[in-house]
Scaffold this motif. Structure first.
Motif, PDB file in Angstrom:
ATOM      1  N   PRO A 168      -5.216   0.191 -16.675  1.00 40.70           N
ATOM      2  CA  PRO A 168      -4.986  -0.637 -15.489  1.00 40.70           C
ATOM      3  C   PRO A 168      -4.150   0.063 -14.418  1.00 40.70           C
ATOM      4  N   GLY A 169      -3.202   0.884 -14.837  1.00 42.84           N
ATOM      5  CA  GLY A 169      -2.386   1.607 -13.859  1.00 42.84           C
ATOM      6  C   GLY A 169      -3.215   2.556 -13.019  1.00 42.84           C
ATOM      7  N   ARG A 170      -4.093   3.300 -13.657  1.00 39.81           N
ATOM      8  CA  ARG A 170      -4.982   4.221 -12.930  1.00 39.81           C
ATOM      9  C   ARG A 170      -5.965   3.455 -12.047  1.00 39.81           C
ATOM     10  N   LEU A 171      -6.497   2.378 -12.594  1.00 35.88           N
ATOM     11  CA  LEU A 171      -7.485   1.587 -11.854  1.00 35.88           C
ATOM     12  C   LEU A 171      -6.878   0.967 -10.601  1.00 35.88           C
ATOM     13  N   ASN A 172      -5.679   0.451 -10.712  1.00 42.32           N
ATOM     14  CA  ASN A 172      -5.058  -0.282  -9.607  1.00 42.32           C
ATOM     15  C   ASN A 172      -4.402   0.607  -8.557  1.00 42.32           C
ATOM     16  N   ARG A 173      -4.490   1.921  -8.714  1.00 38.80           N
ATOM     17  CA  ARG A 173      -3.972   2.830  -7.684  1.00 38.80           C
ATOM     18  C   ARG A 173      -4.843   2.824  -6.430  1.00 38.80           C
ATOM     19  N   PHE A 174      -6.060   2.311  -6.555  1.00 37.24           N
ATOM     20  CA  PHE A 174      -7.014   2.353  -5.451  1.00 37.24           C
ATOM     21  C   PHE A 174      -7.405   0.941  -5.020  1.00 37.24           C
ATOM     22  N   PRO A 175      -7.859   0.804  -3.784  1.00 37.40           N
ATOM     23  CA  PRO A 175      -8.257  -0.515  -3.285  1.00 37.40           C
ATOM     24  C   PRO A 175      -9.431  -1.101  -4.072  1.00 37.40           C
ATOM     25  N   VAL A 176      -9.537  -2.412  -4.028  1.00 36.00           N
ATOM     26  CA  VAL A 176     -10.568  -3.137  -4.764  1.00 36.00           C
ATOM     27  C   VAL A 176     -11.966  -2.602  -4.459  1.00 36.00           C
ATOM     28  N   GLY A 177     -12.234  -2.192  -3.239  1.00 41.76           N
ATOM     29  CA  GLY A 177     -13.574  -1.786  -2.841  1.00 41.76           C
ATOM     30  C   GLY A 177     -14.133  -0.571  -3.548  1.00 41.76           C
ATOM     31  N   TYR A 178     -13.259   0.326  -4.024  1.00 44.87           N
ATOM     32  CA  TYR A 178     -13.782   1.538  -4.675  1.00 44.87           C
ATOM     33  C   TYR A 178     -12.931   2.004  -5.853  1.00 44.87           C
ATOM     34  N   ARG A 179     -12.221   1.085  -6.477  1.00 42.47           N
ATOM     35  CA  ARG A 179     -11.334   1.502  -7.572  1.00 42.47           C
ATOM     36  C   ARG A 179     -12.092   2.025  -8.784  1.00 42.47           C
ATOM     37  N   HIS A 180     -13.235   1.458  -9.111  1.00 42.31           N
ATOM     38  CA  HIS A 180     -14.008   1.955 -10.260  1.00 42.31           C
ATOM     39  C   HIS A 180     -14.661   3.299  -9.943  1.00 42.31           C
ATOM     40  N   LEU A 181     -15.137   3.440  -8.715  1.00 34.85           N
ATOM     41  CA  LEU A 181     -15.710   4.718  -8.284  1.00 34.85           C
ATOM     42  C   LEU A 181     -14.644   5.817  -8.343  1.00 34.85           C
ATOM     43  N   ALA A 182     -13.441   5.511  -7.857  1.00 33.72           N
ATOM     44  CA  ALA A 182     -12.342   6.476  -7.891  1.00 33.72           C
ATOM     45  C   ALA A 182     -11.970   6.822  -9.332  1.00 33.72           C
ATOM     46  N   TYR A 183     -11.951   5.834 -10.193  1.00 33.10           N
ATOM     47  CA  TYR A 183     -11.612   6.051 -11.603  1.00 33.10           C
ATOM     48  C   TYR A 183     -12.595   7.044 -12.231  1.00 33.10           C
ATOM     49  N   LEU A 184     -13.887   6.812 -12.002  1.00 34.07           N
ATOM     50  CA  LEU A 184     -14.910   7.720 -12.531  1.00 34.07           C
ATOM     51  C   LEU A 184     -14.765   9.114 -11.944  1.00 34.07           C
ATOM     52  N   GLN A 185     -14.622   9.194 -10.632  1.00 33.38           N
ATOM     53  CA  GLN A 185     -14.557  10.503  -9.986  1.00 33.38           C
ATOM     54  C   GLN A 185     -13.324  11.281 -10.421  1.00 33.38           C
ATOM     55  N   GLU A 186     -12.184  10.617 -10.544  1.00 35.35           N
ATOM     56  CA  GLU A 186     -10.991  11.314 -11.034  1.00 35.35           C
ATOM     57  C   GLU A 186     -11.143  11.729 -12.496  1.00 35.35           C
ATOM     58  N   ALA A 187     -11.801  10.900 -13.295  1.00 37.54           N
ATOM     59  CA  ALA A 187     -12.031  11.250 -14.701  1.00 37.54           C
ATOM     60  C   ALA A 187     -12.903  12.490 -14.821  1.00 37.54           C
TER      61      ALA A 187
END
Length: 193
Positions: free
Chosen positions: A142-161
């Motif tokens: 949740p900490g990693r996920l919530n670093r980004f805005p709602v609109g692209y938080r899952h996309l950011a999570y995948l890309q950073e992973a």
């Protein structure tokens, strides 16, 4: 007629990029073209090089487009296009699809008689992440996920992973970054020749 020509450029952008047709993709950009995305900000030539390398490495970021509306003022225009970005990748040893819905906000200028993209800025409105195997269990930090805005938080999570650096604070459905982008669009049109 201008709106149709602009919409055709937007359609070609998605088709040529997703197909890896880099020569024709390059023809859609103004010489001063600039691309902004979660994982990239810079001149269009560098975006093509980075996209080409990622494509060769097996990264697939696919685009599906909806309608386009354009405001035209002389030799300049601003277009908005409904879009969905889909990216497949691996998160915590689980293959996932991320679907991000929003709009492309494009600044256009006439160049040698043709409409060309001078700046593309996606507006990220909402996204989700789904395991490709529906029986898989995926637990996100949740900490990693919530670093980004709602609109692209899952996309950011995948890309950073997957080793990419993702820019925070990009335009969303209704936020200050989007308000600022709209102001820039109005100014672009007001200064048209």
């Amino acid at each position: 007629m201008d709106e149709q020509r602009i919409a055709a450029v937007v359609q070609r952008w998605a088709l040529y990029r997703d197909a890896g047709d880099w020569d024709r993709f390059a023809e859609l950009w103004h010489p001063d073209g600039w691309m902004s995305a979660t994982w990239f900000q810079g001149p269009y030539e560098e975006f093509i090089r980075a996209s080409r390398k990622a494509f060769a490495d097996g990264v697939r970021i696919l685009h599906f487009l909806g309608g386009t509306a354009a405001d035209v003022a002389g030799s300049r225009a601003v277009a908005q296009t409904k879009m969905t970005i889909t990216q497949r990748g691996v998160v915590h040893d689980t293959e996932v699809d991320v679907v991000c819905t929003g709009r492309f906000y494009d600044f256009f200028a006439l160049h040698e008689g043709d409409w060309r993209i001078t700046h593309r800025q996606p507006i990220y409105e909402t996204d989700r992440m789904d395991p490709v195997d529906p029986s898989a269990v995926l637990s996100l930090d949740p900490g990693r996920l919530n670093r980004f805005p709602v609109g692209y938080r899952h996309l950011a999570y995948l890309q950073e992973a997957n080793g990419q650096q993702v820019r925070p604070g990009l335009p969303g459905l209704a936020d200050e970054a989007t308000t600022r982008l709209y102001r820039e669009g109005r100014a672009w049109l007001l200064n048209a020749v």
